[in-house]
Design a protein around this motif. Structure first.
Motif, mmCIF file in Angstrom:
data_model
loop_
_atom_site.group_PDB
_atom_site.id
_atom_site.type_symbol
_atom_site.label_atom_id
_atom_site.label_comp_id
_atom_site.label_asym_id
_atom_site.label_seq_id
_atom_site.Cartn_x
_atom_site.Cartn_y
_atom_site.Cartn_z
ATOM 1 N N ILE A 1 0.818 -1.208 0.000
ATOM 2 C CA ILE A 1 0.000 0.000 0.000
ATOM 3 C C ILE A 1 0.854 1.262 0.000
ATOM 4 O O ILE A 1 0.362 2.354 -0.324
ATOM 5 C CB ILE A 1 -0.960 0.001 1.216
ATOM 6 C CG1 ILE A 1 -2.163 0.926 0.971
ATOM 7 C CG2 ILE A 1 -0.232 0.417 2.479
ATOM 8 C CD1 ILE A 1 -3.067 0.476 -0.151
ATOM 9 N N ARG A 2 2.144 1.135 0.332
ATOM 10 C CA ARG A 2 2.987 2.321 0.448
ATOM 11 C C ARG A 2 3.041 3.157 -0.835
ATOM 12 O O ARG A 2 2.806 4.378 -0.781
ATOM 13 C CB ARG A 2 4.400 1.912 0.866
ATOM 14 C CG ARG A 2 5.365 3.076 0.975
ATOM 15 C CD ARG A 2 6.740 2.642 1.439
ATOM 16 N NE ARG A 2 7.672 3.741 1.474
ATOM 17 C CZ ARG A 2 8.935 3.643 1.854
ATOM 18 N NH1 ARG A 2 9.422 2.467 2.236
ATOM 19 N NH2 ARG A 2 9.720 4.700 1.854
ATOM 20 N N VAL B 1 -6.008 2.117 5.243
ATOM 21 C CA VAL B 1 -5.375 0.808 5.059
ATOM 22 C C VAL B 1 -3.896 0.888 5.414
ATOM 23 O O VAL B 1 -3.354 0.031 6.116
ATOM 24 C CB VAL B 1 -5.549 0.309 3.614
ATOM 25 C CG1 VAL B 1 -4.777 -0.987 3.401
ATOM 26 C CG2 VAL B 1 -7.023 0.096 3.288
ATOM 27 N N ALA B 2 -3.227 1.937 4.929
ATOM 28 C CA ALA B 2 -1.794 2.084 5.209
ATOM 29 C C ALA B 2 -1.541 2.235 6.707
ATOM 30 O O ALA B 2 -0.602 1.654 7.258
ATOM 31 C CB ALA B 2 -1.241 3.287 4.444
ATOM 32 N N ALA C 1 2.843 4.185 10.637
ATOM 33 C CA ALA C 1 1.430 4.061 11.027
ATOM 34 C C ALA C 1 0.899 5.386 11.530
ATOM 35 O O ALA C 1 -0.213 5.803 11.176
ATOM 36 C CB ALA C 1 1.287 2.993 12.099
ATOM 37 N N LEU C 2 1.678 6.068 12.343
ATOM 38 C CA LEU C 2 1.241 7.329 12.926
ATOM 39 C C LEU C 2 0.966 8.368 11.836
ATOM 40 O O LEU C 2 -0.047 9.083 11.884
ATOM 41 C CB LEU C 2 2.316 7.843 13.883
ATOM 42 C CG LEU C 2 2.012 9.111 14.661
ATOM 43 C CD1 LEU C 2 0.765 8.937 15.520
ATOM 44 C CD2 LEU C 2 3.208 9.492 15.527
ATOM 45 N N VAL C 3 1.834 8.443 10.843
ATOM 46 C CA VAL C 3 1.647 9.402 9.747
ATOM 47 C C VAL C 3 0.315 9.153 9.042
ATOM 48 O O VAL C 3 -0.473 10.079 8.803
ATOM 49 C CB VAL C 3 2.813 9.313 8.748
ATOM 50 C CG1 VAL C 3 2.482 10.082 7.477
ATOM 51 C CG2 VAL C 3 4.095 9.847 9.368
ATOM 52 N N HIS C 4 0.053 7.898 8.721
ATOM 53 C CA HIS C 4 -1.156 7.581 7.963
ATOM 54 C C HIS C 4 -2.417 7.688 8.806
ATOM 55 O O HIS C 4 -3.459 8.156 8.330
ATOM 56 C CB HIS C 4 -1.033 6.180 7.364
ATOM 57 C CG HIS C 4 0.046 6.058 6.333
ATOM 58 N ND1 HIS C 4 0.065 6.805 5.174
ATOM 59 C CD2 HIS C 4 1.161 5.269 6.284
ATOM 60 C CE1 HIS C 4 1.127 6.485 4.463
ATOM 61 N NE2 HIS C 4 1.810 5.566 5.114
ATOM 62 N N LEU C 5 -2.352 7.264 10.059
ATOM 63 C CA LEU C 5 -3.530 7.349 10.919
ATOM 64 C C LEU C 5 -3.907 8.800 11.187
ATOM 65 O O LEU C 5 -5.092 9.151 11.205
ATOM 66 C CB LEU C 5 -3.271 6.613 12.240
ATOM 67 C CG LEU C 5 -3.125 5.094 12.131
ATOM 68 C CD1 LEU C 5 -2.645 4.520 13.464
ATOM 69 C CD2 LEU C 5 -4.438 4.435 11.698
ATOM 70 N N ARG C 6 -2.907 9.643 11.369
ATOM 71 C CA ARG C 6 -3.190 11.064 11.568
ATOM 72 C C ARG C 6 -3.774 11.663 10.298
ATOM 73 O O ARG C 6 -4.715 12.471 10.350
ATOM 74 C CB ARG C 6 -1.908 11.801 11.956
ATOM 75 C CG ARG C 6 -1.437 11.523 13.347
ATOM 76 C CD ARG C 6 -1.869 12.563 14.375
ATOM 77 N NE ARG C 6 -3.112 13.225 14.074
ATOM 78 C CZ ARG C 6 -3.884 13.809 15.004
ATOM 79 N NH1 ARG C 6 -3.551 13.754 16.270
ATOM 80 N NH2 ARG C 6 -4.979 14.443 14.677
ATOM 81 N N LEU D 1 -7.687 6.972 16.185
ATOM 82 C CA LEU D 1 -6.721 7.747 16.956
ATOM 83 C C LEU D 1 -6.224 7.024 18.213
ATOM 84 O O LEU D 1 -5.088 7.279 18.643
ATOM 85 C CB LEU D 1 -7.291 9.120 17.314
ATOM 86 C CG LEU D 1 -7.332 10.124 16.156
ATOM 87 C CD1 LEU D 1 -7.720 11.513 16.659
ATOM 88 C CD2 LEU D 1 -5.997 10.182 15.407
ATOM 89 N N PRO D 2 -7.004 6.118 18.842
ATOM 90 C CA PRO D 2 -6.382 5.339 19.910
ATOM 91 C C PRO D 2 -5.178 4.539 19.437
ATOM 92 O O PRO D 2 -4.216 4.355 20.177
ATOM 93 C CB PRO D 2 -7.535 4.430 20.375
ATOM 94 C CG PRO D 2 -8.761 5.224 20.098
ATOM 95 C CD PRO D 2 -8.464 5.911 18.790
ATOM 96 N N ALA D 3 -5.224 4.063 18.187
ATOM 97 C CA ALA D 3 -4.053 3.380 17.632
ATOM 98 C C ALA D 3 -2.908 4.361 17.446
ATOM 99 O O ALA D 3 -1.739 4.023 17.665
ATOM 100 C CB ALA D 3 -4.408 2.711 16.301
ATOM 101 N N ALA D 4 -3.234 5.595 17.046
ATOM 102 C CA ALA D 4 -2.192 6.620 16.932
ATOM 103 C C ALA D 4 -1.592 6.915 18.306
ATOM 104 O O ALA D 4 -0.374 7.115 18.439
ATOM 105 C CB ALA D 4 -2.769 7.896 16.322
#
Length: 287
Positions: A111-112, A127-128, A141-146, A158-161
């Motif tokens: 996915i990158r 997904v990423a 992960a943090l970049v994509h979740l944010r 955001l809990p995953a972040a």
């Protein structure tokens, strides 16, 4: 988008029970991965799009993508050739299939390039973010979740972040994201997950009393007649915190609740036996 998030806080085996040194990170990911959108289902038809070496062999089942996602990916790759655009679609399908099969590193790798080509497509960022989180690639992960939260206004992930920041040793940022989640008035499930990650961050630093207070203040220790999964997770985490803080009777009582509500959950049988609890007797009592 996923309707539920698969529990950042659910730990398996003995990860919660072993006291960690101050500042050490204990893996806080769930056993069951957060589900991807239910419309992303497997397509058993042979793949017709040529695949690059990084993609699974042609003819392997792959996920079928929603039409709006396919269109968004093609539009984002408008500067590419038609073959290049279709390759991005293929990579996305392979990444989703890999995620669904638990092959998170493959999913993150495939996915990158799609996320790089289509940074404004929220579904791709989702997904990423989830794939990298499950693969333990915290910074990515943090970049994509944010980015997903910024694009959609949805705080579900955001809990995953928060947990990524926790893994990276940024406790203040864990607290900042928690405040953001709380201010958004999310679902009870999302807020409870955020509280558990916040409590875990505090416990990492030896602040067990504060970690317990975060959960107790929200009513996480209360008895409920028909406990939901979040209640069981909160009881388990609280039981572990109480045991580590030296309150064995309270820990035993909460572990017993977990055993009654969800027999065989996590390692609760072993935990109860170590604390002198009687698992079989507890399960024979009426709820």
């Amino acid at each position: 988008m996923p309707s539920t998030w698969g529990a950042v806080a659910r730990r398996g085996a003995r990860q919660l029970s072993a006291p960690s040194s101050v500042g050490a990170y204990e893996d806080h990911r769930s056993i069951a991965a957060p589900p991807l959108p239910p419309t992303w289902v497997r397509d058993e038809r042979p793949a017709s799009t040529p695949a690059a070496p990084s993609v699974a062999p042609r003819g392997r089942p792959r996920a079928e993508l929603p039409g709006d996602v396919v269109a968004a990916v093609r539009t984002a790759g408008s500067s590419l050739t038609n073959r290049g655009r279709e390759h991005l679609v293929t990579l996305t399908a392979e990444a989703v299939e890999a995620y669904n099969r638990g092959r998170y590193e493959d999913a993150a790798r495939w996915i990158r390039p799609v996320a790089e080509a289509a940074p404004a497509v929220a579904a791709i960022r989702e997904v990423a973010g989830l794939a990298n989180y499950r693969a333990g690639k915290w910074r990515a992960a943090l970049v994509h979740l944010r980015a997903h939260a910024d694009l959609t206004g949805d705080v579900t992930h955001l809990p995953a972040a928060m947990d990524c920041e926790r893994a990276l040793g940024h406790p203040r940022k864990v607290g900042w994201i928690f405040d953001e989640v709380r201010a958004a008035s999310p679902t009870t499930e999302v807020l409870s997950e955020a509280r558990i990650v916040l409590a875990a961050s505090l416990s990492d630093r030896g602040k067990l009393d504060e970690a317990i207070a975060v959960l107790v203040a929200s009513g996480a220790d209360k008895r409920v007649r028909n406990p939901a999964e979040r209640h069981v997770r909160q009881w388990y985490v609280l039981a572990d915190l109480y045991e580590r803080s030296g309150d064995v009777p309270r820990a035993r009582e909460l572990f017993t609740r977990v055993a009654l509500a969800d027999p065989g959950a996590y390692d609760v049988d072993d935990r109860l036996e170590e604390l002198g609890g009687r698992v079989g007797t507890a399960r024979r009592r009426p709820r």
